[in-house]
Design a protein around this motif. Sequence first.
Motif, short mmCIF file in Angstrom:
data_model
loop_
_atom_site.label_atom_id
_atom_site.label_comp_id
_atom_site.label_asym_id
_atom_site.label_seq_id
_atom_site.Cartn_x
_atom_site.Cartn_y
_atom_site.Cartn_z
N THR A 97 -14.86 43.03 -3.72
CA THR A 97 -15.17 44.46 -3.69
C THR A 97 -13.92 45.28 -3.40
N GLU A 98 -13.72 46.33 -4.17
CA GLU A 98 -12.59 47.22 -3.94
C GLU A 98 -12.88 48.14 -2.74
N LYS A 99 -12.19 47.87 -1.65
CA LYS A 99 -12.34 48.70 -0.45
C LYS A 99 -11.11 49.60 -0.35
N THR A 100 -11.25 50.83 -0.80
CA THR A 100 -10.15 51.78 -0.83
C THR A 100 -10.46 52.96 0.09
N ARG A 101 -9.54 53.90 0.15
CA ARG A 101 -9.79 55.09 0.98
C ARG A 101 -11.03 55.83 0.50
N LEU A 102 -11.23 55.81 -0.81
CA LEU A 102 -12.37 56.52 -1.37
C LEU A 102 -13.68 55.79 -1.13
N SER A 103 -13.64 54.45 -1.15
CA SER A 103 -14.89 53.68 -1.08
C SER A 103 -15.19 53.06 0.28
N GLU A 104 -14.23 53.13 1.24
CA GLU A 104 -14.43 52.41 2.50
C GLU A 104 -15.63 52.93 3.30
N GLN A 105 -16.00 54.20 3.12
CA GLN A 105 -17.17 54.72 3.84
C GLN A 105 -18.47 54.05 3.40
N TYR A 106 -18.47 53.49 2.19
CA TYR A 106 -19.66 52.82 1.67
C TYR A 106 -19.67 51.33 2.02
N PHE A 107 -18.58 50.85 2.61
CA PHE A 107 -18.42 49.41 2.76
C PHE A 107 -19.35 48.76 3.79
N PRO A 108 -19.53 49.31 5.01
CA PRO A 108 -20.38 48.63 6.01
C PRO A 108 -21.78 48.30 5.52
N PRO A 109 -22.53 49.24 4.92
CA PRO A 109 -23.87 48.86 4.44
C PRO A 109 -23.83 47.86 3.29
N ILE A 110 -22.77 47.92 2.49
CA ILE A 110 -22.64 46.96 1.38
C ILE A 110 -22.36 45.57 1.94
N GLN A 111 -21.52 45.50 2.97
CA GLN A 111 -21.22 44.22 3.62
C GLN A 111 -22.51 43.61 4.17
N LYS A 112 -23.32 44.44 4.82
CA LYS A 112 -24.58 43.97 5.38
C LYS A 112 -25.51 43.46 4.29
N PHE A 113 -25.58 44.20 3.19
CA PHE A 113 -26.46 43.83 2.08
C PHE A 113 -26.02 42.53 1.42
N ILE A 114 -24.74 42.42 1.10
CA ILE A 114 -24.25 41.26 0.35
C ILE A 114 -24.27 40.00 1.19
N VAL A 115 -23.79 40.09 2.42
CA VAL A 115 -23.63 38.88 3.23
C VAL A 115 -24.90 38.51 3.99
#
Length: 220
Positions: A97-115
């Motif tokens: 997953t591309e975790k960039t300045r633009l997308s990092e705010q969406y990362f925690p819930p995505i991490q929870k969902f995927i893992v």
Amino acid sequence: MSSMTTKESTPVRAGAAAVPYGHAIVSEKWRGSELVQQLQGKIKLVFEENLGLVDFHLPNRICVLYISETDLVSGNGFKRRLVRFRNASNLHGIVITEKTRLSEQYFPPIQKFIVLELGMTLLPVASQSEASQLIIQLVREQSKEHESNPFLRKRRSHLMETSVLQTVQQIPGVGKVKALQLLQQFPNIYQLSNASIQQLELVVGRVLAQQIYTFLTQAK
């Protein structure tokens, strides 16, 4: 790179699990991309027209699904793809997953969902160039393990182990030591997510066991 689309009538290409060591089967849609340019000359690439939901097939039944910055920012459409892969296959899915300045705010819930929900490995990257280094490392780890003893059952790669450890540490109240203790008893996210409070209590004590159980239950 913007989100790429392909026909997904076949969720996972049949026979793609038998990828030779040192090779990667690459979806044709990635030809000419920065990621593939970085891979060329480092590992052997075989392009295929239709890999279905998968972007890269690696040795030892490892599949890579790539989620771009655009995918994360534009909504939750990519989740359907991941769920379809998880339901259609017993291959080991790794999500880059591309975790960039633009997308990092969406990362925690995505991490929870995927893992935690899907039980897949998540590897964040800042760019396609960094993603290429992860893929090279994964391919080389599998090849090295095979060369050292081809008769031993393959161990999970260091990258996968690190990803799982980092994810377990995201659970409130769980640091590195507790995460290691939990993974010694529950080797993967699926087993940890389905552990009872009583089973967790034997590892981390009653209070933390309740916290972990509540967190994992909410994640389902």
